[in-house]
Design a protein around this motif. Structure first.
Motif, PDB file in Angstrom:
ATOM      1  N   PRO A  13       0.835  -1.206   0.000  1.00 32.03           N
ATOM      2  CA  PRO A  13       0.000   0.000   0.000  1.00 32.03           C
ATOM      3  C   PRO A  13       0.871   1.258   0.000  1.00 32.03           C
ATOM      4  N   ASN A  16      -1.433   7.059  -0.845  1.00 34.45           N
ATOM      5  CA  ASN A  16      -2.820   7.304  -1.235  1.00 34.45           C
ATOM      6  C   ASN A  16      -3.765   6.259  -0.655  1.00 34.45           C
ATOM      7  N   GLU A  17      -3.366   4.983  -0.708  1.00 34.66           N
ATOM      8  CA  GLU A  17      -4.208   3.922  -0.149  1.00 34.66           C
ATOM      9  C   GLU A  17      -4.375   4.104   1.356  1.00 34.66           C
ATOM     10  N   TYR A  18      -3.283   4.461   2.015  1.00 35.75           N
ATOM     11  CA  TYR A  18      -3.331   4.664   3.463  1.00 35.75           C
ATOM     12  C   TYR A  18      -4.235   5.860   3.802  1.00 35.75           C
ATOM     13  N   ASP A  20      -6.633   7.202   1.944  1.00 35.97           N
ATOM     14  CA  ASP A  20      -8.025   6.874   1.615  1.00 35.97           C
ATOM     15  C   ASP A  20      -8.658   6.031   2.713  1.00 35.97           C
ATOM     16  N   THR A  21      -7.895   5.111   3.271  1.00 35.50           N
ATOM     17  CA  THR A  21      -8.390   4.255   4.356  1.00 35.50           C
ATOM     18  C   THR A  21      -8.679   5.090   5.595  1.00 35.50           C
ATOM     19  N   LYS A  24     -12.088   6.979   5.500  1.00 36.88           N
ATOM     20  CA  LYS A  24     -13.338   6.213   5.549  1.00 36.88           C
ATOM     21  C   LYS A  24     -14.003   6.358   6.913  1.00 36.88           C
ATOM     22  N   LEU A  34      -4.816  -1.623   8.313  1.00 35.87           N
ATOM     23  CA  LEU A  34      -4.061  -1.728   7.058  1.00 35.87           C
ATOM     24  C   LEU A  34      -2.571  -1.834   7.351  1.00 35.87           C
ATOM     25  N   THR A  38      -0.364  -5.181   6.680  1.00 39.29           N
ATOM     26  CA  THR A  38       0.769  -5.073   5.762  1.00 39.29           C
ATOM     27  C   THR A  38       2.055  -5.517   6.450  1.00 39.29           C
ATOM     28  N   ARG A  72       1.132   4.774 -10.203  1.00 41.39           N
ATOM     29  CA  ARG A  72       1.357   5.403  -8.894  1.00 41.39           C
ATOM     30  C   ARG A  72       2.619   6.257  -8.930  1.00 41.39           C
ATOM     31  N   ASN A  76       4.490   8.233  -3.594  1.00 45.28           N
ATOM     32  CA  ASN A  76       3.363   7.485  -3.058  1.00 45.28           C
ATOM     33  C   ASN A  76       3.787   6.040  -2.761  1.00 45.28           C
TER      34      ASN A  76
END
Length: 142
Positions: A13, A16-18, A20-21, A24, A34, A38, A72, A76
């Motif tokens: 990850p 950006n993934e982190y 976005d999580t 939420k 996450l 990981t 990506r 990132n």
């Protein structure tokens, strides 16, 4: 030179993934999950490949990020340093992830559509900050 190699299959990850999580509904808990998941995955690779390795010297880390494409951004992708370095500490390979234990790191990025992965070379330094080389009689591990 005393160097050890760790290969993690697939991608990790990124920032950006982190982020976005974190945004939420479940927020920080989901981001912590996450990170934990990981690091658990990375820990599995560490246990399988580095088998009880404990490094007492300061190290430099060289990362090769093999991505499936160029979607990506590099910064990132490289956010995953944190997951890798925390997992190395968690598994006991390194004593910590601060300046005392890691002198720095370098990143190289490439594309491998068939086999995305992260390759980490852990390079031990001597007491003067130079790359540590064992005496010929001690052998060299790369």
């Amino acid at each position: 030179m005393q160097a050890h190699k760790l290969v993690i299959e697939g991608t990790l990850p990124g920032l950006n993934e982190y982020s976005d999580t974190e945004r939420k509904i479940s927020g920080a808990r989901a981001a912590a999950r996450l990170k934990r998941d990981t690091q658990e995955l990375i820990g599995w690779y560490i246990r399988a490949q580095l088998r009880g390795l404990r490094i007492e010297r300061r190290v430099r880390l060289e990362y090769l990020w093999e991505e499936p494409n160029r979607r990506r951004d590099m910064d990132n992708i490289a956010f995953a340093h944190k997951f890798v370095q925390d997992a190395l500490v968690e598994q006991g390979v390194l004593g910590g992830d601060g300046w005392r234990y890691i002198s720095g790191f370098a990143d190289t990025f490439d594309v491998d559509r068939q086999r995305p992965r992260v390759e980490i070379k852990i390079i031990e330094e001597d007491e003067h900050g130079r790359i540590y080389q064992k005496k010929r009689s001690e052998g060299v591990h790369i």
